[in-house]
Scaffold this motif. Structure first.
Motif, short mmCIF file in Angstrom:
data_model
loop_
_atom_site.label_atom_id
_atom_site.label_comp_id
_atom_site.label_asym_id
_atom_site.label_seq_id
_atom_site.Cartn_x
_atom_site.Cartn_y
_atom_site.Cartn_z
N LEU A 274 36.55 123.11 13.16
CA LEU A 274 37.39 123.87 14.10
C LEU A 274 37.98 122.95 15.17
N GLY A 275 37.17 122.03 15.66
CA GLY A 275 37.66 121.08 16.68
C GLY A 275 38.75 120.19 16.11
N ALA B 294 41.93 122.32 15.66
CA ALA B 294 42.57 122.60 16.96
C ALA B 294 43.28 121.35 17.48
N LEU C 257 46.45 120.67 15.42
CA LEU C 257 47.54 121.60 15.79
C LEU C 257 48.17 121.19 17.13
N LEU C 258 47.31 120.87 18.08
CA LEU C 258 47.82 120.47 19.40
C LEU C 258 48.61 119.16 19.32
N ALA D 218 51.97 119.85 17.81
CA ALA D 218 52.83 120.56 18.77
C ALA D 218 53.31 119.62 19.87
N VAL D 219 52.41 118.78 20.38
CA VAL D 219 52.80 117.83 21.44
C VAL D 219 53.82 116.83 20.89
N LEU E 124 55.93 117.27 18.42
CA LEU E 124 57.22 117.96 18.25
C LEU E 124 57.89 118.20 19.61
N GLY E 125 57.08 118.57 20.59
CA GLY E 125 57.62 118.81 21.93
C GLY E 125 58.21 117.54 22.52
N ALA F 10 61.47 116.75 20.87
CA ALA F 10 62.55 117.64 21.36
C ALA F 10 63.00 117.23 22.75
N LEU F 11 62.03 116.83 23.60
CA LEU F 11 62.36 116.38 24.96
C LEU F 11 63.20 115.09 24.91
N ALA G 54 66.65 116.01 23.85
CA ALA G 54 67.39 116.68 24.94
C ALA G 54 67.79 115.69 26.03
N ASN H 58 34.01 118.18 19.69
CA ASN H 58 33.70 119.61 19.65
C ASN H 58 32.31 119.85 19.05
#
Lengths: 91, 266
Positions: A10-11, A14, A17-18, A21-22, A24-25, A28-29, A32, A76
């Motif tokens: 699970l750790g 998680a 996934l994070l 996401a970071v 990809l973020g 995108a930044l 931009a 975790n």
């Protein structure tokens, strides 16, 4: 042993996934903000690389994306065993 | 943190019975003695202290202290809601005022908890009552995020109204989605939402360990499903919102209560 494996899995999930996401973020930044290239690494290991080319933009995930979940899973699992020990003591 | 003129009332699903108060969510009765019954039947601690003075011939100061103390005890057990006349602002001001006295004792003032009813009998009632129960907290979280993000991003010279709004909406919406995720799998189980300061959680009748784990996992999963959708959309606002929602992945780790239910079971 089973509980430790579950906590590790699970750790790791998680953290993975994070991290995605970071990454990809950040890409995108960078896009931009009009950056030409952008690289984020972890102690020399690349997490994400962003590059603007003539045909568009390219985002590449690096090996840190595989290392981070292992670290997250281990932390975790260690945390879970600590919590189990504490709750066992107070029960 | 409870004052004499705060309104006190039993939450929905807590019933006044002859022998005490019955909590329909936990399925337990808390027995009340005569003094406790007088306090529970009053509308404010001040009214309760008046009734105590008349009924038990105690002095005013002691009657009020007893009434407030008992209200605090019942609130701690999530059996009594306390509403200040001026709403959440009053609690915030009292919290700040109590801080200098509590900090030397290395503790923080305890904000009273509030229970909100959730009807888990059908998907429609779960949606309606679940949103109603979590929305006040979600709105506060969204407004707080908006203010902080505006200040931080403004300070960095990177403030954009759409990005800040998307971030605030994701934080507030994430709270509702997360709790709805839990609630969907608690169908038929007596449940209520509880808020205390900056914390929101669901209180429900005990379920078996397997179901408890599935319920714990459902909250972060619901928020992550929407995060994945948002991250797949083009545009900075969608990415920022997706990024904020993806923080719910921490719900699978021991850093959160859900994660501890999943990872640290004996």
């Amino acid at each position: 042993m089973r509980a430790t494996l579950i906590a590790f899995a699970l750790g790791a999930a998680a953290t993975a996934l994070l991290a995605v996401a970071v990454a990809l973020g950040l890409a995108a930044l960078a896009d931009a903000a009009g950056r030409e290239t952008f690289t984020v690494g972890l102690g020399g290991i690349e997490l994400v690389a962003f590059e603007r080319t003539a045909r568009g933009t390219a985002t590449t995930f690096g090996p840190a994306l595989a290392v981070l979940p292992l670290l997250g899973g281990a932390l975790n699992a260690a945390g879970a065993s600590l919590v189990r020990r504490r709750t066992g003591r107070s029960a | 943190m409870i004052s004499a003129h705060d309104r006190i009332a039993l939450p929905t699903c807590v019933e006044r019975r002859e022998d005490g108060v019955y909590d329909h969510v936990r399925g337990v009765t808390l027995p009340l003695n005569t003094t406790g019954a007088v306090i529970v039947d009053a509308s404010t601690p001040a009214a309760a202290s008046r009734a105590l003075r008349l009924g038990f011939a105690v002095d005013e100061k002691r009657a009020l202290a007893d009434a407030i103390g008992f209200c605090a005890e019942l609130n701690e057990r999530l059996l009594l809601n306390v509403s200040p006349v001026r709403g959440a602002t009053a609690f915030t001001l009292r919290w700040v005022a109590h801080l200098p006295f509590m900090l030397p004792a290395r503790t923080l003032p305890r904000v009273p908890a509030r229970r909100r009813h959730v009807d888990t009998s059908s998907p429609r009632t779960i949606l309606v009552t679940g949103v109603r129960a979590t929305l006040p907290f979600a709105l506060l979280a969204a407004v707080g995020t908006f203010v902080v993000a505006s200040l931080v991003l403004g300070g960095l010279g990177a403030a954009s109204a759409s990005t800040t709004l998307a971030l605030a909406a994701a934080v507030g919406g994430g709270v509702v989605l997360h709790e709805l995720g839990h609630l969907v799998l608690l169908r038929g189980v007596p449940t209520c939402a509880v808020t205390r300061g900056a914390r929101l959680w669901l209180l429900h009748r005990a379920v078996d360990r397997r179901r408890e784990a599935v319920v714990a996992a459902a909250g972060p999963t619901a928020a992550l499903a929407i995060a994945a959708f948002l991250l797949a959309l083009p545009g900075l606002s969608a990415t920022v919102a997706g990024l904020a929602l993806s923080l719910h992945a921490l719900g699978f780790t021991v850093l959160t209560a859900d994660g501890r239910t999943l990872c640290a079971r004996r």
